[in-house]
Design an enzyme around this catalytic site. Sequence first.
Site, mmCIF file in Angstrom:
data_model
loop_
_atom_site.group_PDB
_atom_site.id
_atom_site.type_symbol
_atom_site.label_atom_id
_atom_site.label_comp_id
_atom_site.label_asym_id
_atom_site.label_seq_id
_atom_site.Cartn_x
_atom_site.Cartn_y
_atom_site.Cartn_z
ATOM 1 N N HIS A 18 0.872 -1.198 0.000
ATOM 2 C CA HIS A 18 0.000 0.000 0.000
ATOM 3 C C HIS A 18 0.899 1.235 0.000
ATOM 4 C CE1 HIS A 18 -3.736 2.249 1.577
ATOM 5 N NE2 HIS A 18 -2.820 3.159 1.280
ATOM 6 N N HIS A 20 1.528 5.407 -1.629
ATOM 7 C CA HIS A 20 1.150 6.599 -2.410
ATOM 8 C C HIS A 20 2.407 7.190 -3.037
ATOM 9 C CE1 HIS A 20 -2.961 6.843 -0.718
ATOM 10 N NE2 HIS A 20 -2.382 6.277 0.332
ATOM 11 N N LYS A 104 -9.292 -0.493 -5.752
ATOM 12 C CA LYS A 104 -9.286 0.198 -4.460
ATOM 13 C C LYS A 104 -10.661 0.769 -4.158
ATOM 14 C CE LYS A 104 -7.953 2.375 -0.841
ATOM 15 N NZ LYS A 104 -6.782 2.623 -0.056
ATOM 16 N N HIS A 141 -10.345 0.719 2.024
ATOM 17 C CA HIS A 141 -10.155 1.715 3.089
ATOM 18 C C HIS A 141 -11.347 1.544 4.022
ATOM 19 C CE1 HIS A 141 -8.666 5.662 4.729
ATOM 20 N NE2 HIS A 141 -9.834 5.505 5.330
ATOM 21 N N HIS A 179 -4.364 -0.906 6.044
ATOM 22 C CA HIS A 179 -3.927 -0.092 7.186
ATOM 23 C C HIS A 179 -4.843 -0.256 8.409
ATOM 24 C CE1 HIS A 179 -6.871 2.492 5.306
ATOM 25 N NE2 HIS A 179 -6.056 2.994 4.427
ATOM 26 N N ASP A 252 1.483 2.555 3.531
ATOM 27 C CA ASP A 252 0.644 3.745 3.383
ATOM 28 C C ASP A 252 1.497 5.017 3.462
ATOM 29 O OD1 ASP A 252 -1.615 5.196 2.869
ATOM 30 O OD2 ASP A 252 -2.486 4.987 4.867
HETATM 31 O O1 DOR Z 1 -3.369 9.303 5.874
HETATM 32 C C1 DOR Z 1 -3.750 9.025 4.750
HETATM 33 N N1 DOR Z 1 -3.242 9.622 3.661
HETATM 34 N N2 DOR Z 1 -4.720 8.111 4.604
HETATM 35 C C2 DOR Z 1 -5.276 7.866 3.418
HETATM 36 O O2 DOR Z 1 -6.138 7.037 3.357
HETATM 37 C C3 DOR Z 1 -4.877 8.641 2.229
HETATM 38 C C4 DOR Z 1 -3.532 9.150 2.348
HETATM 39 C C5 DOR Z 1 -3.181 10.207 1.327
HETATM 40 O O3 DOR Z 1 -3.476 10.006 0.140
HETATM 41 O O4 DOR Z 1 -2.580 11.213 1.678
HETATM 42 ZN ZN ZN Z 2 -3.334 5.104 1.742
#
Ligand code: DOR
Ligand code: ZN
Length: 350
Positions: A18, A20, A104, A141, A179, A252
Amino acid sequence: MPDKDLTTLTIRRPDDWHLHLRDGNMLRAVLPETARHFGRAIIMPNLVPPVVTAEQASAYRDRIMAALPDGMQFEPLMTLYLTETTDPDDVRAAFENGIATAVKLYPAGATTNSASGVRDFEKVRSVLDTMAEIGMPLCVHGEVTDSNIDIFDREAVFIDKILKPLRKKVPDLKVVMEHVTTEDAVDYVRDNHKNLAATITTHHLIINRNHILAGGIKPHYYCLPVAKREAHRVALVQAAVSGDKRFFLGTDSAPHIDPNKLQTCGCAGIFTAPNTMSCLAEVFEAAGELKKLEAFASLNGPRFYGLPASEQTITLRKGDPLKYPTHIATEDGPVTVFDPGFDLHWHVEA
Ligand code: DOR
Ligand code: ZN
């Protein structure tokens, strides 16, 4: 040798289930931080606009590969952002052609860039049925978005109100609860063996809600789902170090530039990519289970996704406190690196 006496540990190269990576300047700055240690990662689709179709996922994959510095190896595993108008045939084609690994699910409004997410689960039923048929996992999520539900209860309520009924309707669907932050989620995953797994982040193994709120507000510890009380953190550590195949690493890691974190309404997200493996080694060592780190970070994830474990290895070596940057620079501004609040002694040789 007992785990407590180990000073080196060689494990299969880990994967991040997971992650970003964002796009543009941010992507270029953060991608090497993950690719340095990790072989693959499940890439979150919550860009603006979101990555909804196979075509968009393929184009995003190309941008990621173009941003990878020469000499680095990394395989992005793409996801499609589920909307109420997602086309089941597009999802099927994306999976069968190797463009997307998972879908997702963001409940609409749950977190950063989730406005296009799902409100009415009946509207995505045909997509979920298709996924169950072809064996494509759904990454969830797991928080309800109802403003009447206390933010610390949103994960537990999601399990009862949304996840249980959904899994009953589509029992063959492979689900990853992402998460997880509560003992409730750990118990639910542990008690339900079929087609269910959970990812755990690095930061939720280390911080509880006091870290965010006691002694002054700490925006760099704010993420979603928000960290819960200490008993929940302890349950997460027990699950992670247990070796149970249904729990695996999904960092995450979610970079935001500091100006977007440090404001009246700051963004949710913690950037752990640079020091995740060193942090995890500390957590597993403290629990006396260092050798289980490989199951959590390198074996259990590919097993659930039906992929081979990496043939490469990394070595963690214990030494003097690791020096790592407090921030990384991007052309858009600085991004603060997660501070676990203790020294990190494990150095990664990748
Ligand atoms: O803390 C988070 N940041 N939780 C999420 O689900 C999304 C993520 C983000 O894209 O910044
Ligand atoms: Zn995330």
